[in-house]
Design an enzyme around this catalytic site. Structure first.
Site, PDB file in Angstrom:
ATOM      1  N   HIS A 163       0.868  -1.174   0.000  1.00  0.00           N
ATOM      2  CA  HIS A 163       0.000   0.000   0.000  1.00  0.00           C
ATOM      3  C   HIS A 163       0.900   1.218   0.000  1.00  0.00           C
ATOM      4  O   HIS A 163       1.865   1.284   0.750  1.00  0.00           O
ATOM      5  CB  HIS A 163      -0.891  -0.025   1.242  1.00  0.00           C
ATOM      6  CG  HIS A 163      -2.039   0.935   1.183  1.00  0.00           C
ATOM      7  ND1 HIS A 163      -1.866   2.294   1.251  1.00  0.00           N
ATOM      8  CD2 HIS A 163      -3.372   0.737   1.056  1.00  0.00           C
ATOM      9  CE1 HIS A 163      -3.061   2.886   1.166  1.00  0.00           C
ATOM     10  NE2 HIS A 163      -3.987   1.960   1.046  1.00  0.00           N
ATOM     11  N   ARG A 173      -6.526  10.442  -0.311  1.00  0.00           N
ATOM     12  CA  ARG A 173      -6.328  10.899  -1.688  1.00  0.00           C
ATOM     13  C   ARG A 173      -7.653  10.956  -2.445  1.00  0.00           C
ATOM     14  O   ARG A 173      -7.890  11.892  -3.215  1.00  0.00           O
ATOM     15  CB  ARG A 173      -5.328   9.980  -2.406  1.00  0.00           C
ATOM     16  CG  ARG A 173      -3.888  10.229  -1.983  1.00  0.00           C
ATOM     17  CD  ARG A 173      -2.938   9.170  -2.517  1.00  0.00           C
ATOM     18  NE  ARG A 173      -3.058   7.907  -1.779  1.00  0.00           N
ATOM     19  CZ  ARG A 173      -3.101   6.710  -2.334  1.00  0.00           C
ATOM     20  NH1 ARG A 173      -3.007   6.579  -3.640  1.00  0.00           N
ATOM     21  NH2 ARG A 173      -3.213   5.633  -1.586  1.00  0.00           N
TER      22      ARG A 173
END
Lengths: 614, 266
Positions: free
Chosen positions: A241, A261
């Site tokens: 990740h 994000r």
């Protein structure tokens, strides 16, 4: 029998019980604590609530593109088609997702998904999912209590019980007849007699040093499936990740949700540059913005702007962060900056990202509404797992099923964020149905469905002896020390960026560790003894690590969650190949198998993109 | 790096505090230090934990007497020379070291009548406003660490009350269902008569120890008490009961209470 009580295990158990089968849920942890609670961002499902242009076909295409076309297309199809039903079903069982203006389930943007697609509850979606399934199981137990006088009549939970081996009858077509394990609380051994076992044991992340995974992720299901004769596929593909915490050291690896994000957060290097613009690969070029203005316009007007490159699939972002740091443009503690403070009002950040706000304030003294976070890649998910039939979740071994992270194929070489929670629901249910149908067929067949005489007893005697060994070996190896060496080996030599000679070195080290694992020593008795529990899990981690390393050495290309510095290109030839792993006499053997091709037309897509050649 | 003194409960109910000198590094939490003790000095020390990120609620203990998650307790909250004493939750039977038998909580969870949508509805039918789901969403943040039930004086010092009291965690679960926009059951009488809502005298200890910052007392328990009172003293309900029209309450599911509950594991 369902091994594992995360999203896939609980959904499988519900499905099996609804078919009228007596079902046991066996879980290493307490009920409701499984790793699924750590999922933050959401569950991907093309409900089309936020953008009506979304459909299962677009979701299907995004999934294959994210997986670099190595996905089992039938699995990706079933997943995209059925995810919306599974989400609505959860809502009907009491889940409370965040809402749209018109009162439907709200959906958020995520990497690699063309439209806002993730049903979510703030940034604690996994908790909502596990709690809803847990409460659904309680509701079914209440119904059974009323009908049969006993809540455990058809659905019993065996909490803090670890399965250590599967029991199978002899011969090539020998079927699964049960499993053996121990209770953590008192060290008592348990032998389950069951015509089917559904593995829902999650992943393998604890084999790596920097990981977002909890102690449970020791590859138990992967290893037990191998030992029972099943095949694993795609084991070289491990997802790092892009955003884990990097400081302070004690929290290194803890997940920072992609929702940061998705909701507007941007990545910057030490020079303040939004470096992701420099890392858009050709296959995604047409979909991603080239300037900050265009990217910033996308949040409010996605039809006339292209997406910000921060929302590329995870493998791309993780590699980009890795190279920024390597080239000296990292943050003070070896990550990059993830900033949402300059992008959203403080109140909005606290509302949309409450657990990130809490996590950084409590653990790192960082106020994410006022300053950027420091983040870097962390081992998060394994795309590889038990090779299963897409429709029934059946493995190559009669009676053995697998769903969720322990199953392979669905995500190809890289999983899109949000596709895991929906995967658990879709294939958890299918595994429960598949296992129930298998039992029906077994009972309808002429053969006797009781296990052959002595099989269970012999297996139990063997398992008892090997399980007790670490408690008796006074001056043996310390399991904590071996675990630590294993984590360093995998992290340093088979990590996010790999090189052939380094992987070879890792295999040598793993072989040496395997010898030392034979003489593990765990002082103390059998009552809740974590040293002993680790000693019993270490052989699983080692076997699975070897599978990862062998497959990583074999695949001489870079694709998705497998990056070879010495073979940096994606190859058209490898696109047609899955690496399949079997255990032969305790050794891992590789086989190249042709990847499955898509029966579904992919021509329908809003951007009209055709399939690239690799 | 510094060396610190830890006192940790070792053994079962008759165990004792054992003192350790152990290395502590910058930024660490109590759970990191317990893990270091396991790896270097006490490999069989029982500690329950999973996520180490404050999301699963497994690592509940009492640190210097206060119920806390060990994964979210920074070492920097203590004075430099402060001895750190870690003991298991006091309200539940200790299994060994820092691990308790928390089956009391799972037994209580099973008694609460489950979510009950209106008959005739089906998945996809619900339309709910954000403002209406937010009340229950706050309670669904609960990670089931059971620290609220641990701290609650009704059962912390009164074993005999356990049978009659579900604790803040599960009274809050009742409130959550009662405030769910699509739920049709009525648990107000059961909250009072079966789950012991009346025992709560709103000292707010539960709210104070909640690692999720849920306003258990103000937003769940007090509003639930108000609803119970509304129900109990509603003149129409009173009149109805006089003329033989008892209001419909959702009873606890039959056969979910068993004699051995509150002890041992399943």
């Amino acid at each position: 029998m369902v091994v594992g009580a995360g999203g896939a295990g609980l959904r499988a158990a519900i499905a099996a019980r609804e078919q009228g089968k007596r079902t046991a849920i066996v879980s290493k942890s307490l009920f409701g604590k499984a790793h699924t609670v750590m999922a933050e961002g959401g569950a991907a499902a093309a409900l089309g609530n936020t953008n009506a242009a979304d459909s299962w076909k677009v979701h299907f295409r995004d999934t294959l593109r994210g997986g670099k076309f190595l996905n089992d297309p039938r699995m990706a199809e079933l997943h995209a088609r059925e995810a919306p039903e599974r989400i609505l079903e959860l809502e009907y069982w009491g889940a409370l997702f965040d809402r749209t203006e018109d009162g439907r389930i709200s959906q958020r943007n995520f990497g690699g998904h063309e439209y806002p697609r993730l049903a979510h509850v703030g940034d604690r979606t996994g908790l909502e999912l596990i709690r809803t399934l847990q409460q659904r199981i309680v509701a079914l137990q209440q119904a059974d209590a009323a009908e049969f006088g006993d809540p455990d009549e058809r659905l019993a939970v065996f909490a803090e019980t670890a399965v250590t081996s599967l029991v199978r009858e002899g011969g090539d077509d020998g079927r699964i007849v049960g499993a053996f394990g121990y209770r953590r609380v008192d060290g008592g051994f348990v032998l389950f007699e069951a015509p089917t076992v559904i593995l829902a044991t999650g992943g393998i992340g604890k084999a790596f040093r920097t990981t977002s995974n909890s102690w449970e992720y020791t590859g138990d299901g992967h290893a037990q499936a191998l030992r029972a004769g099943a095949s694993l596929i795609n084991m070289e593909f491990v997802q790092f990740h892009p955003t884990g915490m990097v400081w302070p050291p004690s929290v290194k690896g803890i997940l920072v949700t992609e929702s940061v994000r998705g909701d507007g957060g941007v990545l910057r290097n030490s020079r303040g540059e939004r470096f992701m613009f420099d890392y858009v690969p050709d296959v995604f070029r047409s979909q991603y913005a080239e300037t900050e203005e265009e990217a910033d316009g996308w949040y409010d007007d996605p039809t006339r702007h292209r997406r910000p490159p921060e929302l590329l699939p995870r493998d791309e972002v993780a590699r980009a962060i890795n190279s920024e740091v390597k080239e000296g443009r990292g943050s003070p503690h070896g990550g990059v900056f993830l900033d949402v403070s300059s992008r959203l009002p403080a109140e909005e950040i606290r509302r949309r990202l409450p657990s990130m706000h809490h996590q950084f304030r409590e653990l790192a003294d960082v106020d994410i509404t006022a300053e950027p976070m420091e983040v870097g890649p962390t081992c998060h998910y394994v795309m590889g797992g038990v090779r299963v039939d897409a429709d029934t979740a059946a493995s190559d071994v009669p009676g053995l099923f697998a769903a969720g992270e322990v199953a392979g194929g669905m995500h190809g070489s890289n999983r899109l964020g949000g596709n895991s929670l929906s995967d658990l629901l879709v294939f958890g249910r299918r595994a429960g149905l598949g296992a129930a149908a298998y039992v029906d067929a077994l009972e309808a067949g002429e053969g006797d469905s009781t296990p052959a005489t002595g099989v269970l007893e012999r297996a139990a005697a063997e398992a008892v002896a090997s399980s007790l060994a670490p408690l008796k070996q006074g001056a043996g190896e310390n399991p904590y020390a071996i675990h630590s060496e294993l984590q360093d080996t995998m992290n340093d030599l088979v990590g996010i960026i790999r090189r052939g000679p380094e992987v070879e070195r890792a295999l040598e080290r793993l072989a040496a560790l395997a010898e030392r694992v034979d003489v593990l020593s765990a002082p103390g008795d059998r009552v809740y003894n974590p040293g002993w529990h680790l000693a019993l899990a270490l052989p699983n981690m080692l076997l699975v690590s070897e599978a990862v390393a062998r497959a990583a050495l074999e695949r001489t290309e870079s694709r998705g969650g497998h990056t070879r510095d010495d073979c940096p290109e994606m190859s058209a030839e490898w696109r047609r190949v899955n690496l399949s792993v079997r255990a032969v006499d305790g050794r891992v053997e590789l086989e190249r198998t042709p990847s499955r091709t898509s029966p579904v037309s992919c021509s329908h897509s809003s951007t009209g993109t055709s399939w690239p050649s690799t | 790096m510094s060396e610190r003194t830890f006192r940790v409960w070792r053994g079962g109910p008759d165990g004792e505090l054992t003192e350790y000198r152990v290395e502590v590094n910058e930024g660490e939490v109590v759970l990191d230090v317990l893990h270091r003790l396991q790896a270097t000095q006490a490999p069989d020390m029982a500690v329950r934990w999973n996520c180490k990120a404050g999301k699963c609620g497994s690592c509940s203990v009492e640190i210097n007497g206060r119920p806390r998650l060990s994964c979210m307790t920074r070492m920097s909250v203590f004075e430099d020379d402060e001895v750190v004493t870690v003991t298991p939750m006091r309200t539940f039977p200790v299994v060994r070291d820092l691990v308790c038998d928390v089956s009391f909580n799972y037994a209580k969870a099973r008694e609460i009548p489950s979510f009950t949508p209106a008959p005739g509805t089906e998945p996809g039918d619900f339309r709910m406003r954000q403002a209406d789901v937010e009340r229950s969403q706050e309670f669904r943040k609960c990670i089931e660490c059971f620290l609220c039930n641990d701290v609650c004086h009704v059962i912390r010092d009164h074993e005999e009350n356990k049978e009659h009291f579900s604790g803040p965690r599960f009274l809050m679960r009742v409130a959550e269902l009662e405030m769910h926009p699509e739920d049709t059951a009525d648990r107000r009488r059961t909250a009072q008569e079966e789950f012991g809502l009346g025992y709560c005298n709103i000292t707010k200890c539960c709210t104070e120890v909640c690692p999720e910052g849920i306003h258990i007392t103000d937003n769940a328990l007090i509003p639930l008490k108000e609803r119970v009172v509304d129900r109990k003293y509603d003149p129409l309900v009173w009149l109805g009961s006089k003329i033989g029209r008892r209001p419909k309450d959702t009873p606890i599911a039959p056969n979910v209470r068993r004699p051995e509950e509150g002890r041992g594991t399943a």
